[in-house]
Scaffold this motif. Structure first.
Motif, PDB file in Angstrom:
ATOM      1  N   ASP A   1       1.446  -3.830   2.180  1.00 25.38           N
ATOM      2  CA  ASP A   1       0.819  -5.147   2.078  1.00 25.38           C
ATOM      3  C   ASP A   1      -0.079  -5.448   3.262  1.00 25.38           C
ATOM      4  O   ASP A   1      -1.046  -6.219   3.133  1.00 25.38           O
ATOM      5  N   SER A   2       0.181  -4.857   4.410  1.00 26.55           N
ATOM      6  CA  SER A   2      -0.631  -5.134   5.597  1.00 26.55           C
ATOM      7  C   SER A   2      -0.793  -3.936   6.498  1.00 26.55           C
ATOM      8  O   SER A   2      -1.328  -4.051   7.604  1.00 26.55           O
ATOM      9  N   SER A   3      -0.320  -2.771   6.057  1.00 27.41           N
ATOM     10  CA  SER A   3      -0.373  -1.571   6.890  1.00 27.41           C
ATOM     11  C   SER A   3      -0.817  -0.382   6.045  1.00 27.41           C
ATOM     12  O   SER A   3      -0.670  -0.371   4.813  1.00 27.41           O
ATOM     13  N   ALA A   4      -1.334   0.644   6.738  1.00 26.72           N
ATOM     14  CA  ALA A   4      -1.738   1.887   6.082  1.00 26.72           C
ATOM     15  C   ALA A   4      -1.413   3.048   7.008  1.00 26.72           C
ATOM     16  O   ALA A   4      -1.509   2.921   8.236  1.00 26.72           O
ATOM     17  N   GLN A   5      -1.052   4.175   6.427  1.00 27.18           N
ATOM     18  CA  GLN A   5      -0.604   5.299   7.230  1.00 27.18           C
ATOM     19  C   GLN A   5      -0.891   6.607   6.515  1.00 27.18           C
ATOM     20  O   GLN A   5      -0.939   6.672   5.289  1.00 27.18           O
ATOM     21  N   VAL A   6      -1.098   7.646   7.328  1.00 26.01           N
ATOM     22  CA  VAL A   6      -1.294   8.996   6.810  1.00 26.01           C
ATOM     23  C   VAL A   6      -0.183   9.881   7.356  1.00 26.01           C
ATOM     24  O   VAL A   6       0.131   9.837   8.554  1.00 26.01           O
ATOM     25  N   VAL A   7       0.399  10.684   6.467  1.00 23.52           N
ATOM     26  CA  VAL A   7       1.456  11.615   6.851  1.00 23.52           C
ATOM     27  C   VAL A   7       0.992  13.027   6.487  1.00 23.52           C
ATOM     28  O   VAL A   7       0.575  13.270   5.347  1.00 23.52           O
TER      29      VAL A   7
ATOM     30  N   ALA B   1       6.646   6.143   5.397  1.00 25.67           N
ATOM     31  CA  ALA B   1       6.253   4.892   6.047  1.00 25.67           C
ATOM     32  C   ALA B   1       7.503   4.062   6.306  1.00 25.67           C
ATOM     33  O   ALA B   1       8.590   4.325   5.760  1.00 25.67           O
ATOM     34  N   ASP B   2       7.350   3.071   7.164  1.00 23.09           N
ATOM     35  CA  ASP B   2       8.439   2.140   7.435  1.00 23.09           C
ATOM     36  C   ASP B   2       8.164   0.783   6.781  1.00 23.09           C
ATOM     37  O   ASP B   2       8.664  -0.244   7.234  1.00 23.09           O
ATOM     38  N   PHE B   3       7.351   0.804   5.724  1.00 28.00           N
ATOM     39  CA  PHE B   3       7.034  -0.427   5.000  1.00 28.00           C
ATOM     40  C   PHE B   3       6.989  -0.108   3.508  1.00 28.00           C
ATOM     41  O   PHE B   3       6.852   1.065   3.112  1.00 28.00           O
ATOM     42  N   PRO B   4       7.119  -1.107   2.665  1.00 33.66           N
ATOM     43  CA  PRO B   4       7.036  -0.859   1.215  1.00 33.66           C
ATOM     44  C   PRO B   4       5.674  -0.296   0.826  1.00 33.66           C
ATOM     45  O   PRO B   4       4.631  -0.811   1.245  1.00 33.66           O
ATOM     46  N   ILE B   5       5.690   0.760   0.042  1.00 28.31           N
ATOM     47  CA  ILE B   5       4.443   1.427  -0.350  1.00 28.31           C
ATOM     48  C   ILE B   5       3.892   0.756  -1.600  1.00 28.31           C
ATOM     49  O   ILE B   5       4.575   0.667  -2.628  1.00 28.31           O
ATOM     50  N   ARG B   6       2.668   0.274  -1.499  1.00 32.19           N
ATOM     51  CA  ARG B   6       2.020  -0.377  -2.632  1.00 32.19           C
ATOM     52  C   ARG B   6       1.039   0.555  -3.347  1.00 32.19           C
ATOM     53  O   ARG B   6       0.803   0.440  -4.550  1.00 32.19           O
ATOM     54  N   MET B   7       0.461   1.472  -2.603  1.00 30.81           N
ATOM     55  CA  MET B   7      -0.530   2.403  -3.156  1.00 30.81           C
ATOM     56  C   MET B   7      -0.450   3.691  -2.362  1.00 30.81           C
ATOM     57  O   MET B   7      -0.139   3.684  -1.158  1.00 30.81           O
ATOM     58  N   MET B   8      -0.769   4.816  -3.009  1.00 27.43           N
ATOM     59  CA  MET B   8      -0.668   6.087  -2.298  1.00 27.43           C
ATOM     60  C   MET B   8      -1.617   7.120  -2.896  1.00 27.43           C
ATOM     61  O   MET B   8      -2.131   6.963  -4.012  1.00 27.43           O
ATOM     62  N   SER B   9      -1.846   8.185  -2.125  1.00 29.27           N
ATOM     63  CA  SER B   9      -2.615   9.344  -2.586  1.00 29.27           C
ATOM     64  C   SER B   9      -1.996  10.575  -1.958  1.00 29.27           C
ATOM     65  O   SER B   9      -1.475  10.511  -0.831  1.00 29.27           O
ATOM     66  N   VAL B  10      -2.021  11.702  -2.668  1.00 31.52           N
ATOM     67  CA  VAL B  10      -1.390  12.923  -2.177  1.00 31.52           C
ATOM     68  C   VAL B  10      -2.320  14.100  -2.428  1.00 31.52           C
ATOM     69  O   VAL B  10      -3.047  14.144  -3.436  1.00 31.52           O
ATOM     70  N   ARG B  11      -2.324  15.033  -1.498  1.00 37.06           N
ATOM     71  CA  ARG B  11      -3.101  16.260  -1.653  1.00 37.06           C
ATOM     72  C   ARG B  11      -2.286  17.418  -1.080  1.00 37.06           C
ATOM     73  O   ARG B  11      -1.776  17.340   0.041  1.00 37.06           O
TER      74      ARG B  11
END
Length: 750
Positions: free
Chosen positions: A205-211, A182-192
């Protein structure tokens, strides 16, 4: 000259030495016989009781309570690194592992808490942390610069000087520099992660993304090359929990109030909102959302003390929806929960410091004990679920857990259970599978049903033929012919059932499938043909009929039965072509909607009926033949016909013996193993359809006992199945004896 009066009458001496010895020998023989019979009878009763007690001995642990015992307690290893984000141990429960708040990864000795190895996070303090799964040992860190770092714990076991040595290490499957997620500070995440791809979901804080990182193996260098795809997803305010499904198709994003958004990730370039679900009730707050082992069931814990289970269920349009399945309730709010690594079990830690352990499949609570007086922060199972780590304000506590059979309860054995991947609650027996995430299904209902079904169809065929044959043989047949027929039928009982099962499975089942029309037509043609032959025989001149001696007429039916049977088989293709378009099996399946299996209850009915007929016939024939002749002759002398004498005198008098014959035959059918093992297909389903197979308790024991692990839940469930069969036989025999005594008392005065 002496007279007759003067002659002495000879006296008998009963006290001669020879007679005394004879009486003593006879008394000794009587006492010996009495003692021998008493010992034999008592031994039989004792053997049966021992069998019963042994079965109970093996079954009892299934329903015994679990226990948890404190083992060690010490301050938090490497306490300066901060509280734990994650806790676990390796397989042998010798080396513990924790991830600290500052990102340090610490291996410690479970016995005393001493630090074995401390690995500093190569990218500094993380801002987010996620565990892929407890079984994969894969974890991920998120950072303020938008990077994610995937790490994995590994353990190498060696035996220097014959002593086990476990050497822990940390590896970086995707490099130690991290992946820019991401291009923002990561506050929470999940991985599979899987063999072909890895999916990471991150929230700021205001964005969410999937990689999504797709893995391609370079065939020249054999290195794994990653191709990255990113997609933004709608931001959810107050995001509290993230989960990616095990197949990486869905992303679940839940806020603190328990409102969850489900996103479809199948098309990573076009992530869509699939569904919105409220996971908690009333005003409760979400505490934890985690996957149960197998990554099918989502477990949701809330502040009211409720833990609910959810998994995907397909609707009528074949669309999956995350569906509420079941829940458990604790009296106070929860702090956290932990999942077992290899079973469908989980533990909760509440505000009182009480740890409760449950099994999701059986809905059974096995442990509910207060383990700490302080505020607990984190709990974790060892890989084998025989140990538990608990972290509180004073440090770390390690407990031994004895919880061998949590997946077994009366409801899971005899009731419907909603298993993962099923559309509704079912009765299912499936004790093993190819993967370690399998959910055992130990319902005995399909096996008990199959046992009753097999016995029913076998008795449906055997009882009428055996009893009617016994009546004719004992009452109407010529004595000379009876002396030949009865031994031949009794000789059938000597046939090994494995041979009957082999013939039924490999020859009769395919033959019956190809000649279904003949099988049904013969049920009509044979009785009608025999009655027609009897009618024509009765109309023949007496001079011809008298050529056959009285009681030998059954021999005339042999060519009639053979000819009618051949006729039905020969006409089978014609019947099938004329009435069923040449495919009677297709007609049954498609037009009638009845499933058809080649090895079915009809095959079992014929094969097992053939095995049961000699038993019922022999006992019934002896009972009828033993009716005193004076009764039959008296009835005939009073003007009754042969048929009236049979139905009103002979059969009532012989009814105790006939009923015993039927019950013994039923016991033989219930306990039969090899025929049902080889001729039914062994499908544990609950369907009374005569064209479907079944699995019986006896056949299941023969198939699965050699493969079961001694002492496992599967092993003990099989002993429970044996005990159920034992009790079923005992109940049937008790009822049979009660009815027999009643009939004997009622008709004994005839």
């Amino acid at each position: 000259m002496s007279t007759q009066a003067d002659q002495k009458i000879p006296e008998l001496d009963f006290n001669t030495p020879a007679l005394k010895r004879h009486r003593k020998v006879r008394a000794l023989k009587d006492r010996s016989a009495t003692v021998g019979i008493a010992i034999g009878g008592s031994s039989v009763i004792l053997a049966v009781l021992l069998i019963c007690f042994y079965l109970l001995y093996e079954v009892a642990p299934l329903f015994s309570g679990a226990s948890i015992e404190p083992k060690e307690a010490y301050t938090l290893p490497s306490e300066e690194s901060g509280k734990s984000l994650y806790l676990t141990t390796e397989e042998q429960m010798e080396v513990g592992f924790r991830v600290a708040e500052n990102g340090d990864m610490i291996f410690f000795n479970v016995a005393d808490g001493s630090v074995i190895k401390k690995v500093q996070n190569p990218l500094g303090n993380p801002t987010a942390f996620a565990v892929e799964s407890d079984t994969s040992d894969l974890m991920a860190f998120g950072y303020a610069d938008g990077r994610t770092l995937v790490v994995k714990q590994e353990y190498k076991i060696t035996y220097p000087d014959g002593t086990r040595l476990i050497t822990p290490s940390i590896v970086y499957p995707y490099g130690d520099e991290g992946v820019q997620a991401a291009d923002f500070p990561i506050r929470m995440m999940s991985v599979r992660n899987s063999d072909s791809r890895m999916t990471v979901a991150v929230v700021g804080d205001s964005s969410a993304q999937v990689v999504r990182l797709d893995k391609d193996v370079n065939f020249i260098t054999e290195e794994v090359e990653l191709s990255e795809t990113k997609a933004s997803i709608p931001f959810v305010d107050d995001t509290y929990a993230l989960l990616i499904s095990g197949d990486q198709r869905y992303l679940y994003v839940a806020d603190r109030s328990g409102a969850m958004n489900e996103f479809d990730l199948r098309d990573i370039d076009n992530v869509t909102l699939k569904d919105q679900i409220d996971l908690v009730k009333d005003d409760a707050q979400l505490v934890s959302m985690r996957y149960l082992v197998g990554k099918s069931s989502v477990m949701v814990a809330d502040s009211s003390g409720r833990v609910s289970q959810w998994f995907n269920v397909r609707d009528d349009n074949n669309v999956e929806h995350l569906t509420f399945i079941r829940d458990v309730q604790q009296p106070v709010g929860l702090v956290t929960m932990a999942m077992e690594h290899r079973r469908k079990g989980f533990a909760t830690l509440d505000e009182r410091g009480v740890v409760a352990i449950f099994n999701a499949t059986s809905s059974r609570q096995v442990i509910d004990e207060k383990l700490t007086d302080e505020t607990g922060r984190l709990i974790s199972f060892s890989p084998r679920a025989n140990g538990l780590l608990l972290e509180d304000g004073s440090g770390l506590h390690f407990f031994d857990v004895d919880n061998e059979h949590p997946e077994v309860s009366w409801s899971s054995i005899w009731g419907k259970v909603w298993y993962e991947g099923y559309q509704e609650p079912t009765y299912t027996w499936q004790s093993s599978a190819a993967n370690n995430d399998f959910e055992p299904k130990y319902s005995l209902m399909p096996l008990a049903f199959g046992t009753i079904k097999a016995a029913f169809y076998a008795m449906l065929m055997a009882v009428p033929l055996a009893i009617c044959g016994a009546i004719y043989t004992a009452y109407f047949m010529a004595p000379a012919l009876r002396r030949k027929v009865k031994p031949v039928i009794e000789l059938m009982e000597a046939l090994p059932t494995v041979i009957l099962g082999f013939l039924a499975g490999l020859f009769f089942a395919p033959f019956l499938e190809e000649n279904l029309a003949a099988a049904f037509s013969i049920l009509v043609v044979l009785p009608v043909g025999i009655l027609l032959f009897a009618f024509l025989w009765s109309r023949l001149p007496a001079s011809i009929r008298w050529m056959v001696p009285e009681g030998w007429q059954p021999l005339l039916l042999i060519p009639v039965v053979v000819l009618l049977g051949w006729f039905c088989v020969a006409m089978s293709p014609v019947i099938e072509l004329s009435f069923f378009d040449g495919n009677i099996r297709g007609y049954i399946t498609n037009d009638l909607g009845i499933t058809f299996d080649q090895r079915n209850a009809l095959v079992v009915g014929f094969a097992m009926g053939f095995a049961v007929i000699p038993t019922i016939f022999s006992i019934t024939e002896d009972a009828i033949f033993s009716v005193p002749k004076a009764l039959t002759q008296g009835s005939l002398a009073l003007g009754a016909t042969y048929w009236q004498t049979m139905t009103r005198v002979v059969l009532p008098t012989a009814s105790p013996g006939i009923f015993s014959a039927v019950m013994i035959g039923m016991g033989r059918a219930v306990g039969e193993t090899m025929i049902v093992l080889m001729a039914t297909g062994n499908t544990p389903i609950m369907d009374f359809n005569i064209f479907e197979g079944m699995r019986t308790l006896a056949a299941n024991l023969a198939v699965e006992v050699p493969e079961s692990e001694v002492g496992s839940s599967h092993y003990r469930i099989l002993f429970l199945a044996a005990f159920v069969l034992f009790i079923f036989t005992f109940v049937v025999n008790t009822i049979a004896e009660t009815v027999r005594q009643h009939l004997r008392k009622k008709y004994g005065s005839l």
